[in-house]
Design a protein around this motif. Structure first.
Motif, PDB file in Angstrom:
ATOM      1  N   LEU A  34       0.829  -1.193   0.000  1.00 47.55           N
ATOM      2  CA  LEU A  34       0.000   0.000   0.000  1.00 47.55           C
ATOM      3  C   LEU A  34       0.872   1.255   0.000  1.00 47.55           C
ATOM      4  CD1 LEU A  34      -2.800   1.250   0.109  1.00 47.55           C
ATOM      5  CD2 LEU A  34      -2.711   1.070   2.607  1.00 47.55           C
ATOM      6  N   ARG A  35       1.924   1.255   0.797  1.00 46.29           N
ATOM      7  CA  ARG A  35       2.847   2.395   0.806  1.00 46.29           C
ATOM      8  C   ARG A  35       3.472   2.601  -0.570  1.00 46.29           C
ATOM      9  NH1 ARG A  35       5.567   0.612   6.306  1.00 46.29           N
ATOM     10  NH2 ARG A  35       4.163   1.644   7.766  1.00 46.29           N
ATOM     11  N   ALA A  36       3.843   1.505  -1.208  1.00 49.80           N
ATOM     12  CA  ALA A  36       4.432   1.607  -2.553  1.00 49.80           C
ATOM     13  C   ALA A  36       3.422   2.183  -3.547  1.00 49.80           C
ATOM     14  CB  ALA A  36       4.927   0.241  -3.017  1.00 49.80           C
ATOM     15  N   TYR A  37       2.163   1.718  -3.469  1.00 48.25           N
ATOM     16  CA  TYR A  37       1.121   2.253  -4.356  1.00 48.25           C
ATOM     17  C   TYR A  37       0.887   3.737  -4.109  1.00 48.25           C
ATOM     18  CZ  TYR A  37      -0.211  -2.494  -5.775  1.00 48.25           C
ATOM     19  OH  TYR A  37      -0.216  -3.756  -6.282  1.00 48.25           O
ATOM     20  N   VAL A  38       0.812   4.114  -2.832  1.00 48.59           N
ATOM     21  CA  VAL A  38       0.587   5.525  -2.493  1.00 48.59           C
ATOM     22  C   VAL A  38       1.760   6.374  -2.980  1.00 48.59           C
ATOM     23  CG1 VAL A  38       0.388   7.165  -0.580  1.00 48.59           C
ATOM     24  CG2 VAL A  38      -0.965   5.066  -0.565  1.00 48.59           C
TER      25      VAL A  38
END
Length: 103
Positions: A34-38
């Protein structure tokens, strides 16, 4: 006989601990994703903002150029028109003619 139920409780607690550890690992992995997507989305949005700023800046510069060119043309024509009128006034004054008499 008391060892049987204790073993069942210990086994259940160990199973729960293993399930919690597995769930915790999965959650950490999902949070990283999720951090990578954000982060990717933020970079994409920033790139779009930068592109929009550049496009607007280019448009403003084009508008400024157009205004300057327009004023240059208008002032240029104004000078060309006003020069003969100024010369005519000087000639009229030199010959002591009234502005209305010369026409």
């Amino acid at each position: 006989m008391s060892r049987g139920p204790e073993n069942l409780v210990l086994r259940a607690l160990r199973d729960i601990r293993a399930d919690v550890a597995e769930t915790k690992t999965e959650l950490k992995s999902e949070m990283r994703s999720l951090r990578a997507y954000v982060a990717s989305d933020i970079l994409t949005v920033n790139a779009k903002i930068d592109a929009t700023r550049k496009e607007l800046s280019d448009q403003i510069m084009g508008l400024r150029r157009a205004v300057v060119d327009y004023h240059s043309v208008v002032i240029g024509h104004g000078v060309l028109i006003s020069e003969p009128e100024a010369r005519l006034r000087r000639v009229e004054q030199h010959l002591n003619l009234a502005a209305g008499d010369a026409h």
